[in-house]
Design a protein around this motif. Structure first.
Motif, PDB file in Angstrom:
ATOM      1  N   ARG A   9      33.163 -21.556  26.376  1.00 22.82           N
ATOM      2  CA  ARG A   9      33.682 -21.783  27.736  1.00 22.82           C
ATOM      3  C   ARG A   9      33.674 -20.467  28.520  1.00 22.82           C
ATOM      4  O   ARG A   9      33.292 -20.424  29.680  1.00 22.82           O
ATOM      5  CB  ARG A   9      35.103 -22.362  27.651  1.00 22.82           C
ATOM      6  CG  ARG A   9      35.739 -22.631  28.995  1.00 22.82           C
ATOM      7  CD  ARG A   9      36.810 -23.686  28.900  1.00 22.82           C
ATOM      8  NE  ARG A   9      36.278 -25.022  28.771  1.00 22.82           N
ATOM      9  CZ  ARG A   9      35.977 -25.802  29.809  1.00 22.82           C
ATOM     10  NH1 ARG A   9      36.167 -25.389  31.027  1.00 22.82           N
ATOM     11  NH2 ARG A   9      35.486 -26.996  29.622  1.00 22.82           N
ATOM     12  N   ASP A  10      34.110 -19.384  27.849  1.00 26.59           N
ATOM     13  CA  ASP A  10      34.144 -18.081  28.496  1.00 26.59           C
ATOM     14  C   ASP A  10      32.743 -17.648  28.930  1.00 26.59           C
ATOM     15  O   ASP A  10      32.551 -17.113  30.019  1.00 26.59           O
ATOM     16  CB  ASP A  10      34.754 -17.054  27.524  1.00 26.59           C
ATOM     17  CG  ASP A  10      35.179 -15.807  28.240  1.00 26.59           C
ATOM     18  OD1 ASP A  10      35.854 -15.944  29.268  1.00 26.59           O
ATOM     19  OD2 ASP A  10      34.814 -14.712  27.787  1.00 26.59           O
ATOM     20  N   SER A  11      31.772 -17.936  28.074  1.00 26.48           N
ATOM     21  CA  SER A  11      30.407 -17.509  28.432  1.00 26.48           C
ATOM     22  C   SER A  11      29.905 -18.296  29.640  1.00 26.48           C
ATOM     23  O   SER A  11      29.231 -17.757  30.520  1.00 26.48           O
ATOM     24  CB  SER A  11      29.482 -17.602  27.223  1.00 26.48           C
ATOM     25  OG  SER A  11      28.644 -18.695  27.301  1.00 26.48           O
ATOM     26  N   VAL A  16      27.363 -15.503  35.114  1.00 27.10           N
ATOM     27  CA  VAL A  16      26.834 -15.050  36.421  1.00 27.10           C
ATOM     28  C   VAL A  16      27.287 -13.607  36.702  1.00 27.10           C
ATOM     29  O   VAL A  16      26.516 -12.784  37.207  1.00 27.10           O
ATOM     30  CB  VAL A  16      27.295 -16.016  37.542  1.00 27.10           C
ATOM     31  CG1 VAL A  16      27.056 -15.419  38.916  1.00 27.10           C
ATOM     32  CG2 VAL A  16      26.575 -17.362  37.395  1.00 27.10           C
ATOM     33  N   VAL A  17      28.527 -13.305  36.349  1.00 28.39           N
ATOM     34  CA  VAL A  17      29.047 -11.948  36.587  1.00 28.39           C
ATOM     35  C   VAL A  17      28.300 -10.939  35.714  1.00 28.39           C
ATOM     36  O   VAL A  17      27.864  -9.884  36.193  1.00 28.39           O
ATOM     37  CB  VAL A  17      30.569 -11.886  36.293  1.00 28.39           C
ATOM     38  CG1 VAL A  17      31.106 -10.471  36.491  1.00 28.39           C
ATOM     39  CG2 VAL A  17      31.322 -12.879  37.172  1.00 28.39           C
ATOM     40  N   VAL A 192      30.994 -22.582  39.517  1.00 27.57           N
ATOM     41  CA  VAL A 192      30.823 -23.719  40.429  1.00 27.57           C
ATOM     42  C   VAL A 192      31.109 -25.020  39.670  1.00 27.57           C
ATOM     43  O   VAL A 192      31.791 -25.909  40.183  1.00 27.57           O
ATOM     44  CB  VAL A 192      29.399 -23.729  41.022  1.00 27.57           C
ATOM     45  CG1 VAL A 192      29.170 -24.987  41.859  1.00 27.57           C
ATOM     46  CG2 VAL A 192      29.177 -22.475  41.879  1.00 27.57           C
ATOM     47  N   PHE A 193      30.612 -25.101  38.433  1.00 28.93           N
ATOM     48  CA  PHE A 193      30.788 -26.322  37.642  1.00 28.93           C
ATOM     49  C   PHE A 193      31.637 -26.118  36.389  1.00 28.93           C
ATOM     50  O   PHE A 193      32.188 -27.079  35.865  1.00 28.93           O
ATOM     51  CB  PHE A 193      29.416 -26.857  37.183  1.00 28.93           C
ATOM     52  CG  PHE A 193      28.472 -27.113  38.321  1.00 28.93           C
ATOM     53  CD1 PHE A 193      28.692 -28.146  39.209  1.00 28.93           C
ATOM     54  CD2 PHE A 193      27.361 -26.301  38.521  1.00 28.93           C
ATOM     55  CE1 PHE A 193      27.834 -28.377  40.273  1.00 28.93           C
ATOM     56  CE2 PHE A 193      26.491 -26.529  39.572  1.00 28.93           C
ATOM     57  CZ  PHE A 193      26.728 -27.571  40.456  1.00 28.93           C
ATOM     58  N   ALA A 194      31.706 -24.865  35.918  1.00 28.23           N
ATOM     59  CA  ALA A 194      32.275 -24.619  34.577  1.00 28.23           C
ATOM     60  C   ALA A 194      33.694 -25.169  34.415  1.00 28.23           C
ATOM     61  O   ALA A 194      34.054 -25.630  33.332  1.00 28.23           O
ATOM     62  CB  ALA A 194      32.256 -23.129  34.274  1.00 28.23           C
ATOM     63  N   VAL A 213      25.147 -22.811  31.618  1.00 29.00           N
ATOM     64  CA  VAL A 213      24.945 -21.420  32.057  1.00 29.00           C
ATOM     65  C   VAL A 213      23.719 -21.339  32.969  1.00 29.00           C
ATOM     66  O   VAL A 213      23.747 -20.693  34.034  1.00 29.00           O
ATOM     67  CB  VAL A 213      24.801 -20.480  30.835  1.00 29.00           C
ATOM     68  CG1 VAL A 213      24.227 -19.128  31.248  1.00 29.00           C
ATOM     69  CG2 VAL A 213      26.146 -20.291  30.144  1.00 29.00           C
ATOM     70  N   GLU A 214      22.661 -22.016  32.581  1.00 23.84           N
ATOM     71  CA  GLU A 214      21.433 -22.001  33.392  1.00 23.84           C
ATOM     72  C   GLU A 214      21.707 -22.596  34.781  1.00 23.84           C
ATOM     73  O   GLU A 214      21.263 -22.068  35.806  1.00 23.84           O
ATOM     74  CB  GLU A 214      20.356 -22.811  32.664  1.00 23.84           C
ATOM     75  CG  GLU A 214      18.962 -22.588  33.207  1.00 23.84           C
ATOM     76  CD  GLU A 214      17.944 -23.493  32.517  1.00 23.84           C
ATOM     77  OE1 GLU A 214      18.175 -23.921  31.372  1.00 23.84           O
ATOM     78  OE2 GLU A 214      16.915 -23.777  33.159  1.00 23.84           O
TER      79      GLU A 214
END
Ligand SMILES: C[S@@+](CC[C@H](N)C(=O)[O-])C[C@H]1O[C@@H](n2cnc3c(N)ncnc32)[C@H](O)[C@@H]1O
Length: 238
Positions: A9-11, A16-17, A192-194, A213-214
């Motif tokens: 989840r953290d990844s 993006v950061v 945005v979605f995570a 992630v993609e």
């Protein structure tokens, strides 16, 4: 992809950061100051890339957790107890300043930005991560917290941050950074979605985290998705 559910989840939340920070953290050997670095989620990994990292945070508990985390992976991070407003007297100038998740809780974000500007070397880089207002309003409303959604809607990013903390629009974040004398490099929408995806999906579906992630990376630079991002990541130069 990372092993545990919380790492996955953290990844998805931070990919993006980290991608934007890649070129900022080259070459190794930079002086990096992480203001409000907390338990070291960013600081320890940055130290692992070969930088001299100092975390300034008012919370002794967070600093203790930072020390433990750094020790576990053999990273060298200096933790100092202090407040953003005092950093000029606590640390030497830095090549890179991370200010992630802190402007939300200060009374005067504009003064905070001016202080950060003063501790960055000329040509140095600011990495600023702030909560984004529109997504926060939607999240409150979807959870049925309508008065809080209404309160956030009319928040101004100055003055006492109140119970929920300040949130910033993309225009407000840009104005804060440029008013302090920085040159804007990039702005990305983060998460945005995570935060909307059920955790169980990332746990159970093989490849779901990598695909998420993609997707996060694909929408991060699209202006139409910025108002949906839980956070805004700004990279700016002094
Ligand atoms: C939301 S956490 C973010 C932690 C970390 N930067 C991250 O992104 O994972 C906010 C951190 O800011 C620290 N903080 C709160 N007020 C601060 C201030 N006035 N100056 C510096 N740090 C502050 C808190 O103790 C906490 O560790």
């Amino acid at each position: 992809m990372p092993g545990t559910a919380s790492e996955r989840r953290d990844s998805a939340r931070t990919a993006v950061v980290w991608e934007a920070l890649g070129p900022v953290l080259e070459p190794p050997g930079l002086d990096v100051l992480d203001i409000g670095g907390g338990t070291g989620g960013f600081a320890v990994r940055v130290a692992g890339l070969g930088h001299r990292v100092t975390v300034v945070d008012p919370s002794p508990d967070a600093l203790a957790a930072l020390s433990r985390r750094a020790r576990e992976v053999g990273a060298d991070v200096t933790g100092l107890q202090g407040d953003l407003s005092d950093i000029s007297s606590l640390v030497d100038d830095a090549d890179v300043v991370l200010c992630h998740g802190v402007l939300e809780v200060v009374d005067d974000p504009a003064a905070a930005m001016a202080t950060i500007h003063s501790v960055l070397r000329p040509g140095g880089t600011l990495s600023l991560l702030v909560a984004q207002r529109h997504a926060a309003v939607i999240a409150r409303a979807m959870a049925g917290h309508f008065p809080q959604a209404l309160e956030l809607l009319s928040d101004t990013p100055s003055g006492h941050p109140g119970r929920t903390g300040h949130r910033f629009t993309a225009d407000e974040a840009t104005a804060l950074v440029t008013a302090a004398g920085f040159t804007l490099g990039s702005m990305h929408g983060v998460r945005v979605f995570a935060d909307l995806v059920p955790g169980s999906l990332l746990d159970l579906e093989p490849g779901a985290t990598a695909a998420l992630v993609e997707l996060e990376k694909a929408v991060a630079t699209r202006p139409e998705y910025l108002p949906l991002a839980a956070q805004l990541h700004v990279v700016a130069r002094r």
